[in-house]
Write a protein that holds these residues in place. Structure first.
Motif, PDB file in Angstrom:
ATOM      1  N   LEU A  15       0.821  -1.204   0.000  1.00  0.00           N
ATOM      2  CA  LEU A  15       0.000   0.000   0.000  1.00  0.00           C
ATOM      3  C   LEU A  15       0.860   1.260   0.000  1.00  0.00           C
ATOM      4  O   LEU A  15       0.571   2.231  -0.689  1.00  0.00           O
ATOM      5  CB  LEU A  15      -0.914   0.016   1.240  1.00  0.00           C
ATOM      6  N   THR A  40      -0.282  28.383 -22.729  1.00  0.00           N
ATOM      7  CA  THR A  40      -1.463  28.781 -23.503  1.00  0.00           C
ATOM      8  C   THR A  40      -1.911  30.179 -23.114  1.00  0.00           C
ATOM      9  O   THR A  40      -2.196  31.017 -23.966  1.00  0.00           O
ATOM     10  CB  THR A  40      -2.623  27.790 -23.251  1.00  0.00           C
ATOM     11  N   LYS A  47      -1.516  37.807 -27.693  1.00  0.00           N
ATOM     12  CA  LYS A  47      -2.352  38.091 -28.862  1.00  0.00           C
ATOM     13  C   LYS A  47      -3.432  39.131 -28.521  1.00  0.00           C
ATOM     14  O   LYS A  47      -3.672  40.066 -29.276  1.00  0.00           O
ATOM     15  CB  LYS A  47      -3.014  36.793 -29.328  1.00  0.00           C
ATOM     16  N   TRP A  48      -4.055  38.992 -27.352  1.00  0.00           N
ATOM     17  CA  TRP A  48      -5.148  39.895 -26.974  1.00  0.00           C
ATOM     18  C   TRP A  48      -4.611  41.312 -26.697  1.00  0.00           C
ATOM     19  O   TRP A  48      -5.272  42.294 -27.009  1.00  0.00           O
ATOM     20  CB  TRP A  48      -5.869  39.373 -25.725  1.00  0.00           C
ATOM     21  N   ALA A  51      -4.078  42.934 -30.010  1.00  0.00           N
ATOM     22  CA  ALA A  51      -5.376  43.281 -30.612  1.00  0.00           C
ATOM     23  C   ALA A  51      -5.958  44.515 -29.941  1.00  0.00           C
ATOM     24  O   ALA A  51      -6.537  45.383 -30.606  1.00  0.00           O
ATOM     25  CB  ALA A  51      -6.338  42.108 -30.487  1.00  0.00           C
ATOM     26  N   ASP A  56      -8.459  46.304 -32.417  1.00  0.00           N
ATOM     27  CA  ASP A  56      -9.275  45.194 -32.927  1.00  0.00           C
ATOM     28  C   ASP A  56     -10.257  44.681 -31.876  1.00  0.00           C
ATOM     29  O   ASP A  56     -11.139  43.873 -32.184  1.00  0.00           O
ATOM     30  CB  ASP A  56      -8.376  44.015 -33.359  1.00  0.00           C
ATOM     31  N   MET A  57     -10.041  45.126 -30.643  1.00  0.00           N
ATOM     32  CA  MET A  57     -10.864  44.627 -29.549  1.00  0.00           C
ATOM     33  C   MET A  57     -10.988  45.747 -28.508  1.00  0.00           C
ATOM     34  O   MET A  57     -10.026  46.488 -28.276  1.00  0.00           O
ATOM     35  CB  MET A  57     -10.164  43.393 -28.937  1.00  0.00           C
ATOM     36  N   SER A  58     -12.163  45.861 -27.893  1.00  0.00           N
ATOM     37  CA  SER A  58     -12.366  46.893 -26.867  1.00  0.00           C
ATOM     38  C   SER A  58     -11.776  46.429 -25.529  1.00  0.00           C
ATOM     39  O   SER A  58     -11.498  45.238 -25.345  1.00  0.00           O
ATOM     40  CB  SER A  58     -13.859  47.176 -26.699  1.00  0.00           C
ATOM     41  N   GLU A  60     -13.425  46.228 -22.840  1.00  0.00           N
ATOM     42  CA  GLU A  60     -14.431  45.344 -22.241  1.00  0.00           C
ATOM     43  C   GLU A  60     -14.296  43.907 -22.775  1.00  0.00           C
ATOM     44  O   GLU A  60     -14.415  42.948 -22.020  1.00  0.00           O
ATOM     45  CB  GLU A  60     -15.852  45.864 -22.499  1.00  0.00           C
ATOM     46  N   ASP A  61     -14.063  43.811 -24.088  1.00  0.00           N
ATOM     47  CA  ASP A  61     -13.871  42.477 -24.684  1.00  0.00           C
ATOM     48  C   ASP A  61     -12.629  41.807 -24.080  1.00  0.00           C
ATOM     49  O   ASP A  61     -12.642  40.630 -23.748  1.00  0.00           O
ATOM     50  CB  ASP A  61     -13.694  42.587 -26.204  1.00  0.00           C
ATOM     51  N   TRP A  64     -13.325  40.648 -20.599  1.00  0.00           N
ATOM     52  CA  TRP A  64     -14.204  39.463 -20.613  1.00  0.00           C
ATOM     53  C   TRP A  64     -13.378  38.194 -20.875  1.00  0.00           C
ATOM     54  O   TRP A  64     -13.555  37.187 -20.199  1.00  0.00           O
ATOM     55  CB  TRP A  64     -15.264  39.631 -21.711  1.00  0.00           C
ATOM     56  N   LEU A  65     -12.472  38.291 -21.847  1.00  0.00           N
ATOM     57  CA  LEU A  65     -11.658  37.112 -22.192  1.00  0.00           C
ATOM     58  C   LEU A  65     -10.698  36.752 -21.062  1.00  0.00           C
ATOM     59  O   LEU A  65     -10.524  35.583 -20.742  1.00  0.00           O
ATOM     60  CB  LEU A  65     -10.862  37.375 -23.483  1.00  0.00           C
ATOM     61  N   ALA A  67     -10.963  37.474 -17.854  1.00  0.00           N
ATOM     62  CA  ALA A  67     -11.641  37.005 -16.633  1.00  0.00           C
ATOM     63  C   ALA A  67     -12.149  35.581 -16.792  1.00  0.00           C
ATOM     64  O   ALA A  67     -12.269  34.854 -15.807  1.00  0.00           O
ATOM     65  CB  ALA A  67     -12.802  37.941 -16.312  1.00  0.00           C
ATOM     66  N   LYS A  68     -12.422  35.156 -17.994  1.00  0.00           N
ATOM     67  CA  LYS A  68     -12.947  33.810 -18.273  1.00  0.00           C
ATOM     68  C   LYS A  68     -14.152  33.527 -17.420  1.00  0.00           C
ATOM     69  O   LYS A  68     -14.233  32.523 -16.760  1.00  0.00           O
ATOM     70  CB  LYS A  68     -11.867  32.744 -18.108  1.00  0.00           C
TER      71      LYS A  68
END
Lengths: 68, 143
Positions: A15, A40, A47-48, A51, A56-58, A60-61, A64-65, A67-68
């Motif tokens: 054991l 990852t 990348k974000w 962007a 290419d991205m606000s 807020e966007d 959001w990404l 924070a998942k």
């Protein structure tokens, strides 16, 4: 030593070795998963951020990404 | 007559506990319906997300239908014994407070439409979420 004692000592030893091997596998898998996750996330964040800087991205966007 | 020594008692207790633990499965067996639900809903969700650069109002009926299917999948997962992990995964997917399927649709509804870059990145995350659900199901023991 009786046969009974020998049986339980071998069981106890088995054991211990099973637990040691199992935890090692779990630890190795956890470290591997954590490494993949960080790589990852690093790629995504890079990348974000680019962007976001290019418009290419606000904000807020982006939030959001992240924070998942 | 056989008499146990006191130092043997914890070992025997451990043996009995281990035997009980091994004999009782700690997670539900593989379920074909649950697996199919996860892959079907994933495919429909990703296709619908591709439309999120269009006005939400023109897709609200499809969104509601898909969310209903996802909620049915959650209820199905929740109703299966020893299936808490899968149920928790679906709970995250259908909770608008989380940044998964229902969260994405809520954002689409709130903003009216979403930009392509954001859709593509959110799509990857949600796709991975569905893969976690189907991966857990396919990893279960097949009876």
């Amino acid at each position: 030593m009786s046969d009974f004692n020998k049986y339980f000592e071998s069981l106890q030893s088995g054991l211990q070795s099973f637990a040691s091997e199992s935890w090692q596998e779990t630890m190795d898998a956890a470290l591997s998963d954590a490494g993949s996750f960080l790589n990852t996330t690093k790629d995504d964040l890079s990348k974000w951020t680019q962007a976001l800087a290019k418009g290419d991205m606000s904000k807020e966007d982006f939030a959001w990404l992240v924070a998942k | 007559m056989f008499i146990l020594k006191s130092r043997q008692i914890p070992i025997i207790a451990l043996l009995i506990f281990s035997t009980i633990l091994l004999s009782c499965a700690t997670i539900s067996p593989f379920n074909e319906t649950a697996y199919r639900m996860s892959t079907d809903i994933k495919a429909a969700a990703l296709a619908l997300m591709d439309e999120a650069n269009e006005p939400f109002d023109s897709h609200s009926a499809e969104v509601n239908t898909l969310l209903l299917e996802a909620k049915q999948a959650y209820e199905y997962a929740k109703g299966r014994p020893k299936n808490e992990l899968s149920a928790q995964q679906w709970a995250i997917m259908i909770d608008p407070e989380h940044h998964m399927l229902a969260g994405f649709f809520l954002r689409w509804k709130t903003k009216g439409f979403l930009n392509k870059f954001f859709i593509e990145e959110a799509r990857k995350q949600i796709s991975q979420g569905f893969d976690q659900i189907s991966g857990l199901e396919s990893g279960k023991i097949k009876k």
